[in-house]
Motif scaffolding. Structure first.
Motif, short mmCIF file in Angstrom:
data_model
loop_
_atom_site.label_atom_id
_atom_site.label_comp_id
_atom_site.label_asym_id
_atom_site.label_seq_id
_atom_site.Cartn_x
_atom_site.Cartn_y
_atom_site.Cartn_z
N VAL A 68 41.25 63.62 10.75
CA VAL A 68 42.35 64.57 10.60
C VAL A 68 43.45 63.95 9.75
O VAL A 68 43.88 62.82 10.00
CB VAL A 68 42.91 64.99 11.97
CG1 VAL A 68 44.17 65.84 11.82
CG2 VAL A 68 41.86 65.75 12.76
N HIS B 36 48.10 67.58 11.73
CA HIS B 36 47.91 68.69 12.66
C HIS B 36 48.93 69.79 12.41
O HIS B 36 50.06 69.51 11.98
CB HIS B 36 48.05 68.21 14.12
CG HIS B 36 46.94 67.34 14.56
ND1 HIS B 36 46.99 65.97 14.49
CD2 HIS B 36 45.72 67.64 15.08
CE1 HIS B 36 45.87 65.46 14.95
NE2 HIS B 36 45.08 66.45 15.31
N GLN B 37 48.53 71.01 12.74
CA GLN B 37 49.44 72.15 12.68
C GLN B 37 50.67 71.85 13.53
O GLN B 37 50.57 71.29 14.62
CB GLN B 37 48.72 73.39 13.21
CG GLN B 37 49.54 74.66 13.11
CD GLN B 37 48.72 75.89 13.49
OE1 GLN B 37 47.50 75.89 13.44
NE2 GLN B 37 49.42 76.94 13.88
N ASP C 293 52.92 69.63 13.08
CA ASP C 293 53.47 68.28 12.86
C ASP C 293 54.50 68.36 11.74
O ASP C 293 54.45 69.25 10.89
CB ASP C 293 52.38 67.29 12.41
CG ASP C 293 51.48 66.84 13.55
OD1 ASP C 293 51.78 67.15 14.72
OD2 ASP C 293 50.47 66.15 13.25
N THR D 138 45.98 72.70 10.39
CA THR D 138 45.45 71.34 10.55
C THR D 138 44.52 71.08 9.39
O THR D 138 43.72 71.95 9.02
CB THR D 138 44.69 71.21 11.89
OG1 THR D 138 45.62 71.41 12.95
CG2 THR D 138 44.03 69.86 12.03
N ARG E 140 41.49 68.62 7.92
CA ARG E 140 40.48 67.65 8.32
C ARG E 140 39.52 67.40 7.15
O ARG E 140 39.19 68.34 6.41
CB ARG E 140 39.70 68.19 9.52
CG ARG E 140 38.62 67.27 10.06
CD ARG E 140 37.85 67.90 11.20
NE ARG E 140 38.68 68.37 12.27
CZ ARG E 140 39.08 67.64 13.31
NH1 ARG E 140 38.72 66.38 13.40
NH2 ARG E 140 39.83 68.17 14.25
#
Length: 165
Positions: A46, A49-50, A52, A101, A103
């Motif tokens: 990752v 993240h959403q 953050d 997010t 990745r």
């Protein structure tokens, strides 16, 4: 709408070359180049993240990355990010919170232009911010047109199915 018209609309909102978007006076270019960081990621790792805090503007140099978001208690997979794509223009230019997010799908490398360096660059050369805002608008238009094309294709497929008894 005819396929040629859809194609014309997509051409009108096509992504502009990175070199054109980041073209700026030598002092501003040196500031950004000196602050740029290359970050490598393995498959499945990752990047952020959403929700953050955003560290800056990301540019995909290699590999493929997937964007996933939670919306209304549902997971949504967004368009993949590939080499040459900016990632999270909205967060870097707006509220500084990630909207999805990110990745790695394959091993890949991103270049990060840190938020502080971007702010300094925008102050010394405001046209840079405007170009990036315009690119964000084109990105939103591409996403909208892609959704509309997908909806149109699904609708056509349903219309060719025989009526249910």
């Amino acid at each position: 709408m005819e396929p040629e018209a859809w194609s014309g609309r997509m051409d009108a909102v096509a992504a502009h070359p990175v070199a054109e978007l980041l073209d700026c006076p030598p002092e501003t270019g040196s500031l950004l180049a000196g602050a740029a960081q290359c970050l490598s990621f393995d498959c499945g790792e990752v990047v952020f993240h959403q929700d953050d805090g955003c560290k800056g503007l990301y540019l995909v140099l290699s590999g493929q990355f997937v964007r996933k978001a939670e919306r209304l208690n549902a997971r949504v997979t967004l368009e993949r990010a590939r080499a040459g794509d900016f990632v999270e223009l909205a967060a870097a230019l707006g509220n500084s919170r990630h909207t999805f997010t990110l990745r790695a799908l394959t091993p890949g490398t991103l270049m990060l232009l840190p938020a502080d360096a971007l702010r300094q660059a925008f102050e010394s050369y405001p046209a840079l911010r405007m170009r990036l805002l315009e690119e964000q608008a084109r990105e939103v238009c591409r996403a909208y047109l892609t959704c509309r094309i997908g909806l149109r294709v699904r609708t056509r497929r349903r219309s060719h199915e025989p009526p249910a008894n």
